[in-house]
Design an enzyme around this catalytic site. Structure first.
Site, PDB file in Angstrom:
ATOM      1  N   GLU A 250       0.981  -1.306  -0.191  1.00 31.13           N
ATOM      2  CA  GLU A 250       0.203   0.040  -0.060  1.00 31.13           C
ATOM      3  C   GLU A 250       0.873   1.184  -0.153  1.00 31.13           C
ATOM      4  OE1 GLU A 250      -2.959   0.198  -0.174  1.00 31.13           O
ATOM      5  OE2 GLU A 250      -4.088  -1.575   0.239  1.00 31.13           O
ATOM      6  N   CYS A 284      -2.390   9.104   1.807  1.00 29.72           N
ATOM      7  CA  CYS A 284      -2.403   8.513   0.673  1.00 29.72           C
ATOM      8  C   CYS A 284      -3.328   8.627  -0.440  1.00 29.72           C
ATOM      9  CB  CYS A 284      -2.076   6.958   0.657  1.00 29.72           C
ATOM     10  SG  CYS A 284      -3.490   6.123   1.386  1.00 29.72           S
TER      11      CYS A 284
HETATM   12  P1  NAD Z   1       8.061   5.271   4.886  1.00 31.42           P
HETATM   13  O1  NAD Z   1       8.126   4.559   3.646  1.00 31.42           O
HETATM   14  O2  NAD Z   1       8.951   6.108   5.225  1.00 31.42           O
HETATM   15  O3  NAD Z   1       7.734   4.293   6.021  1.00 31.42           O
HETATM   16  C1  NAD Z   1       6.987   3.208   6.238  1.00 31.42           C
HETATM   17  C2  NAD Z   1       7.258   2.281   7.183  1.00 31.42           C
HETATM   18  O4  NAD Z   1       8.416   1.524   6.587  1.00 31.42           O
HETATM   19  C3  NAD Z   1       7.847   2.770   8.648  1.00 31.42           C
HETATM   20  O5  NAD Z   1       7.379   1.939   9.642  1.00 31.42           O
HETATM   21  C4  NAD Z   1       9.205   2.432   8.385  1.00 31.42           C
HETATM   22  O6  NAD Z   1       9.999   2.228   9.693  1.00 31.42           O
HETATM   23  C5  NAD Z   1       9.139   1.377   7.705  1.00 31.42           C
HETATM   24  N1  NAD Z   1      10.707   1.145   6.975  1.00 31.42           N
HETATM   25  C6  NAD Z   1      11.637   2.252   6.297  1.00 31.42           C
HETATM   26  N2  NAD Z   1      12.552   1.417   5.695  1.00 31.42           N
HETATM   27  C7  NAD Z   1      12.347   0.242   5.790  1.00 31.42           C
HETATM   28  C8  NAD Z   1      12.982  -0.991   5.118  1.00 31.42           C
HETATM   29  N3  NAD Z   1      14.044  -0.839   4.412  1.00 31.42           N
HETATM   30  N4  NAD Z   1      12.558  -2.020   5.456  1.00 31.42           N
HETATM   31  C9  NAD Z   1      11.306  -2.243   6.273  1.00 31.42           C
HETATM   32  N5  NAD Z   1      10.498  -1.078   6.808  1.00 31.42           N
HETATM   33  C10 NAD Z   1      11.017  -0.139   6.412  1.00 31.42           C
HETATM   34  O7  NAD Z   1       6.315   5.768   4.923  1.00 31.42           O
HETATM   35  P2  NAD Z   1       5.843   6.977   5.910  1.00 31.42           P
HETATM   36  O8  NAD Z   1       6.398   8.224   5.720  1.00 31.42           O
HETATM   37  O9  NAD Z   1       5.711   6.557   7.274  1.00 31.42           O
HETATM   38  O10 NAD Z   1       4.350   6.996   5.175  1.00 31.42           O
HETATM   39  C11 NAD Z   1       3.997   7.859   4.510  1.00 31.42           C
HETATM   40  C12 NAD Z   1       3.730   7.441   2.912  1.00 31.42           C
HETATM   41  O11 NAD Z   1       2.748   6.136   3.027  1.00 31.42           O
HETATM   42  C13 NAD Z   1       3.100   8.021   2.032  1.00 31.42           C
HETATM   43  O12 NAD Z   1       3.932   7.846   0.689  1.00 31.42           O
HETATM   44  C14 NAD Z   1       1.657   7.911   1.818  1.00 31.42           C
HETATM   45  O13 NAD Z   1       0.955   8.264   0.764  1.00 31.42           O
HETATM   46  C15 NAD Z   1       1.676   6.358   2.041  1.00 31.42           C
HETATM   47  N6  NAD Z   1       0.585   5.802   2.705  1.00 31.42           N
HETATM   48  C16 NAD Z   1      -0.300   4.701   1.871  1.00 31.42           C
HETATM   49  C17 NAD Z   1      -1.186   4.187   2.189  1.00 31.42           C
HETATM   50  C18 NAD Z   1      -1.851   2.942   1.477  1.00 31.42           C
HETATM   51  O14 NAD Z   1      -2.959   2.575   2.069  1.00 31.42           O
HETATM   52  N7  NAD Z   1      -1.657   3.260   0.121  1.00 31.42           N
HETATM   53  C19 NAD Z   1      -1.772   4.770   3.692  1.00 31.42           C
HETATM   54  C20 NAD Z   1      -1.150   5.364   4.445  1.00 31.42           C
HETATM   55  C21 NAD Z   1       0.075   6.021   4.099  1.00 31.42           C
END
Ligand code: NAD
Length: 507
Positions: A250, A284
């Site tokens: 997602e 998102c």
């Molecule tokens: P992010 O990608 O920075 O982090 C998301 C999660 O991934 C965090 O828990 C982080 O610690 C973890 N993470 C980071 N690097 C990793 C790795 N290498 N391996 C495993 N885990 C890792 O995103 P964010 O800033 O927390 O969230 C915002 C983004 O999420 C926006 O782009 C938004 O559009 C998207 N989002 C999508 C949905 C959806 O349902 N499609 C819902 C909410 C947010």
């Protein structure tokens, strides 16, 4: 724990050399709490405990699991104000928006309580014509241990809805919340431990940064559900590919909204300003670009600008939009605004001066934005809206479909909303409203292209966490059998000829 000064990075206060997570109260900027970071050892222990508990959890059957999920639902409702306050503190969103997350989470539990058995229970299928002596059915079986990696923007409901489906499908779950909102993830797990004391290892959490997420996957989970940015999602998918671990992805979006020539402009302006700036634009599925047909363009711009000017930003009780907890997003928002202005756009509301202090960004309405400006093509993830003038709805559809994302969208049209919506290559569309598809737990939620794959919510969201196991059981002697070597000579040729005659009707 340490008493040394935490490191301040572009992402805000992120702790002590990665050994601790430090959260801040978004209203005051003061330190809120500290959490030790979980490493590979803790991840391996959590996965081992989850694996041991998963079998008994599945053996409970739908009724046994429902009884415990109901107890958890009651506990979440009982302490709803407590977690709403925690969401407000860690994420900064208004308390009413936090309450909506709690209500939505309770709603997702209600959905699985009412539907898990119907969707995931044993399903008989008719016997095949070629093998009428075989009884056939499907059972949906859990993967085992599911790793859920969550974002900070909807810290309860986004990972929560996924956790709920995975548990209802019979899996054990380990949640790795965002380092910006670890307290909310921990709260959800503690509520589970309180409500379901006989299965504590069925829902656990690990706290930390990306490395903790990597450790969770490396510890050997059977499925990963990742919610976050496109860049991180692709990195996580690469890691999962090494072990062929299935994924739900997602990711981000750049959601477009079409305002047609027959739109109710007052309704459109009211819903779009909320859909673009609510939750500080940190969704998102936040509306990012409005494609407005030229015959109603000026009237729409006047209405939405008027409404956007009235949006109250801050952390007070009457604020409608909170701060930007991920401070590294602020330069991105500024870059998108600057790029649009440099390409000839105008800010009727906000603009480059809209960043006040180090964490607050006011609403910005950019008009006359060229369709290839960053604000129109990339996820800004801020309380901004790029307004692009189009000749007609055909052009708007083409522009939305040309983008790399494909998550949510909206259409405003009195007479053609459905017809326009159907042609958008996206996962979800609200017609004459904004973001409402996410409020119905029965509607599958997910995207295409760079927005990811797989679905959460609804029937598809339940099936996402169970794999179909097909059964075929012999119930009597074969009349025509291809499954042993004692097939009568000429039987296959006879069957093919009979099939040909049936399909071609003797021609
Ligand atoms: P992010 O990608 O920075 O982090 C998301 C999660 O991934 C965090 O828990 C982080 O610690 C973890 N993470 C980071 N690097 C990793 C790795 N290498 N391996 C495993 N885990 C890792 O995103 P964010 O800033 O927390 O969230 C915002 C983004 O999420 C926006 O782009 C938004 O559009 C998207 N989002 C999508 C949905 C959806 O349902 N499609 C819902 C909410 C947010």
């Amino acid at each position: 724990m340490t008493n040394s000064t935490p490191t301040v990075t572009r992402d805000g206060v992120v702790g002590f050399d990665g050994r601790e997570v430090v959260t801040i109260d978004q209203a005051t900027g003061a330190e809120l709490a500290r959490y030790p970071v979980d490493d590979s050892e803790q991840a391996a222990a959590a996965v081992a405990a989850a694996r041991q508990a998963a079998g008994a959890w599945w053996d409970l059957g739908f009724d046994g699991r429902a009884q415990r999920l109901r107890a958890w639902q009651r506990e979440i409702a009982r302490a709803g104000e407590e977690v709403a306050a925690l969401i407000h503190a860690e994420n900064g969103k208004p308390v009413d928006d936090a309450r909506s997350e709690v209500l939505g989470t309770i709603g997702h539990l209600q959905y699985v309580l009412g539907n898990a058995e119907r969707v995931l229970g044993r399903r008989d299928v008719p016997a095949a014509q070629a093998a009428p002596n075989q009884q056939a059915w499907i059972e949906y079986q859990p993967y085992g241990v599911v790793g859920v990696i969550g974002p900070w923007n909807f810290p309860l409901i986004t990972p929560g809805a996924i956790v709920i489906s995975a548990l209802a499908a019979g899996n054990a779950v380990i949640l790795k919340p965002s380092h910006l909102t670890p307290g909310v993830g921990q709260w959800l797990v503690r509520a589970w431990e309180t409500a379901v004391p006989d299965f504590p290892a069925v829902l656990q959490h690990l706290i930390g940064y990306g490395a903790t997420g990597q450790a969770l996957i490396a510890a050997g989970v059977d499925k990963v559900a990742f919610t976050g940015s496109v860049t991180t999602g692709k990195t996580v998918a690469t890691q999962c590919a090494q072990t062929a671990t299935p994924m739900l992805l997602e990711l981000g979006g750049n959601d477009g909204v079409i305002v047609a020539e027959d739109a109710d402009l007052d309704e459109a302006a009211a819903h779009i300003v909320w859909g673009a700036t609510g939750n500080t634009g940190h969704g998102c599925i936040s509306l990012e670009v409005a494609y407005v047909v030229e015959s109603v363009y000026d009237a729409f711009v006047a209405k939405i600008s008027d409404l956007a000017r009235q949006v109250r930003v801050g952390s007070d009780d009457d604020a409608q939009v909170g701060p930007v907890p991920l401070t590294s997003q602020i330069p991105v928002i500024r870059e998108h605004i600057a790029d649009a202005l440099a390409r000839g756009a105008t800010a009727t509301v906000g603009g480059l001066d809209t960043v006040t202090g180090d964490r607050y960004v006011g609403p910005t309405i950019l008009v006359d934005v060229p369709a290839d400006a960053l604000a129109a093509t990339e996820e800004t993830f801020g309380p901004t809206l790029a307004v692009v003038k189009v000749a007609d709805t055909e052009q708007a559809i083409a522009l939305i479909n040309a983008g790399p994302y494909g998550l949510g969208s909206a259409v405003f049209s009195r007479g053609r909303g459905e017809a326009i919506a159907r042609r958008l290559r996206v996962g979800m569309t609200s017609i004459n409203d904004a973001l409402t598809f996410t409020m119905n737990p029965a509607l599958p939620f997910g995207g295409r292209g760079d927005s990811g794959y797989g679905r959460k919510h609804g029937e598809e969201g339940l099936r996402e966490f169970a794999y179909p196991h097909s059964f075929s059981a012999k119930t009597g002697p074969a009349r025509f059998s291809a499954s042993t070597f004692d097939r009568p000579a000429g039987a296959a040729a006879h069957a093919l000829a009979a099939t040909r005659d049936r399909l071609l009707g003797g021609n």
